[in-house]
Write an enzyme that holds these catalytic residues in place. Structure first.
Site, PDB file in Angstrom:
ATOM      1  N   LEU A 105       0.876  -1.165   0.000  1.00  0.00           N
ATOM      2  CA  LEU A 105       0.000   0.000   0.000  1.00  0.00           C
ATOM      3  C   LEU A 105       0.913   1.214   0.000  1.00  0.00           C
ATOM      4  O   LEU A 105       1.930   1.219   0.702  1.00  0.00           O
ATOM      5  CB  LEU A 105      -0.891   0.029   1.254  1.00  0.00           C
ATOM      6  CG  LEU A 105      -1.903  -1.116   1.419  1.00  0.00           C
ATOM      7  CD1 LEU A 105      -2.606  -0.983   2.765  1.00  0.00           C
ATOM      8  CD2 LEU A 105      -2.923  -1.109   0.290  1.00  0.00           C
ATOM      9  N   ASP A 106       0.579   2.249  -0.779  1.00  0.00           N
ATOM     10  CA  ASP A 106       1.458   3.415  -0.766  1.00  0.00           C
ATOM     11  C   ASP A 106       1.388   4.104   0.591  1.00  0.00           C
ATOM     12  O   ASP A 106       0.498   3.829   1.412  1.00  0.00           O
ATOM     13  CB  ASP A 106       1.152   4.366  -1.927  1.00  0.00           C
ATOM     14  CG  ASP A 106      -0.223   5.011  -1.847  1.00  0.00           C
ATOM     15  OD1 ASP A 106      -0.546   5.594  -0.796  1.00  0.00           O
ATOM     16  OD2 ASP A 106      -0.965   4.959  -2.841  1.00  0.00           O
ATOM     17  N   ALA A 107       2.325   4.993   0.854  1.00  0.00           N
ATOM     18  CA  ALA A 107       2.472   5.579   2.193  1.00  0.00           C
ATOM     19  C   ALA A 107       1.213   6.274   2.669  1.00  0.00           C
ATOM     20  O   ALA A 107       0.909   6.273   3.872  1.00  0.00           O
ATOM     21  CB  ALA A 107       3.653   6.547   2.206  1.00  0.00           C
ATOM     22  N   THR A 109      -1.910   5.491   1.828  1.00  0.00           N
ATOM     23  CA  THR A 109      -3.066   4.599   1.886  1.00  0.00           C
ATOM     24  C   THR A 109      -3.043   3.838   3.205  1.00  0.00           C
ATOM     25  O   THR A 109      -1.999   3.354   3.635  1.00  0.00           O
ATOM     26  CB  THR A 109      -3.050   3.613   0.706  1.00  0.00           C
ATOM     27  OG1 THR A 109      -3.121   4.346  -0.515  1.00  0.00           O
ATOM     28  CG2 THR A 109      -4.242   2.666   0.774  1.00  0.00           C
TER      29      THR A 109
END
Length: 252
Positions: A105-107, A109
Site C-alpha cells: 500500500l502506498d504511504a 493509503t
C-alpha cells in the site's frame, strides 16, 4: 520410526521464509543453493531438514509459518526496510521471524495489509492469476462520480501500463466509493479514478480476500489503526483457499 517428509527444494526454501517459490527457483538456477555442500541446480530435488540445505553458504531450516494482519496507518511504508529511515509495516510487528509484506500500500493509503514469512502463500495471494480480490474504500473529488464513469471503472480503464481488469464498484454516498480488484498494479486505484477525472483524497483497504478489516481484530471486531494480530490457522486456511482458485464472494 518417524521420518521427516521430503519436499521439493524450491518449496523447502519458500517454507523456510527465504523467498517465494518462484524467487527460490531463480536462486537455485543461479547456483546459490547447496545441499550437503554440493551446488544443486534442480528446484525439484527432494530434501528435508536433515539434507543440509544452504543459501549463499548459510544453513536454511524451516521456521514456523505465521501470517499477521496489520492496520497500516498513513505515513508508514509497505517495505521490510526503508532507505530513508521511515517507519515500515515490518517495524510494527515485533517478531524474530523474517516477515515481509504481501503486496504493498502506498504511504498515504491506510488499512489491511498482511505480513508473513510464508513465501508460497504470499506468491499465491499476490499473483494476478489467482485473482485474490482486495477491497478499497475511496473518498474522491469532485463528487459524485457519474454513472458513465462508474461503468468505465467496471469495464476496465486504460492506464499507461495497460488495461485494468474489470472492477466491482459501488458509490455508497456521493464521492465515497467501494472498489474491489483482483490485481494490484502500482497505485492502481488512485490512477483508475484519475483516469475518469477524479482525485483520491483518502484511500483505505478494507478487505484482503476473505478477511475484512472490521472483523479481523480481537474477538472478531475491528482491527484498530496501527495495531496487528496473528491470524489463526483457520484464517490462514481461508487465505490459502482464496489463493488456490477464483475467490468466492465475501461478506461486506
Amino acid at each position: 520410526m518417524w521420518q521427516p517428509a521430503l519436499v521439493r527444494l524450491a518449496k523447502f526454501l519458500a517454507h523456510s521464509g527465504v523467498a517465494s517459490r518462484r524467487a527460490a527457483e531463480k536462486m537455485i538456477l543461479a547456483g546459490r543453493v547447496t545441499v550437503s555442500g554440493q551446488i544443486v541446480s534442480d528446484p525439484a530435488r527432494d530434501v528435508d531438514e536433515s539434507s543440509g540445505v544452504a543459501v549463499d553458504g548459510k544453513p536454511v531450516a524451516p521456521e514456523p509459518l505465521h501470517v499477521y494482519a496489520v492496520n497500516k496507518p498513513r505515513g508508514v511504508v509497505s517495505t521490510a526496510k526503508d532507505t530513508h529511515g521511515r517507519k515500515t509495516v515490518v517495524d510494527m510487528v515485533h517478531s524474530h521471524l523474517r516477515l515481509y509484506p504481501v503486496g504493498r500500500l502506498d504511504a498515504n493509503t491506510t488499512g489491511l495489509l498482511l505480513l508473513t514469512n510464508d513465501g508460497e502463500l504470499a506468491e499465491r495471494l499476490m499473483h494476478p492469476r489467482y485473482g485474490v480480490q482486495k477491497g478499497y474504500r475511496a473518498i474522491v473529488d469532485p463528487k459524485p462520480v457519474s454513472e458513465a464513469s462508474l461503468r468505465h471503472l467496471r469495464e476496465g480503464v486504460k492506464l499507461e501500463d495497460g488495461m485494468t481488469s474489470p472492477a466491482r464498484v459501488r458509490q455508497i454516498e456521493p464521492g465515497v466509493l467501494e472498489l474491489r480488484l483482483g490485481e494490484g498494479k502500482k497505485r492502481q486505484v488512485r490512477r483508475m479514478f484519475e483516469a475518469v477525472g477524479h482525485r483520491v483524497l483518502g484511500l483505505e483497504r478494507f478487505a484482503f480476500g476473505p478477511l475484512l478489516l472490521d472483523r479481523v481484530g480481537p474477538k472478531g471486531g475491528p482491527l484498530a489503526a496501527g495495531t496487528h494480530r496473528l491470524l489463526s490457522p483457520a484464517e490462514v486456511e481461508r487465505l490459502r483457499k482464496a489463493g488456490s482458485g477464483p475467490l468466492e464472494e465475501s461478506d461486506t
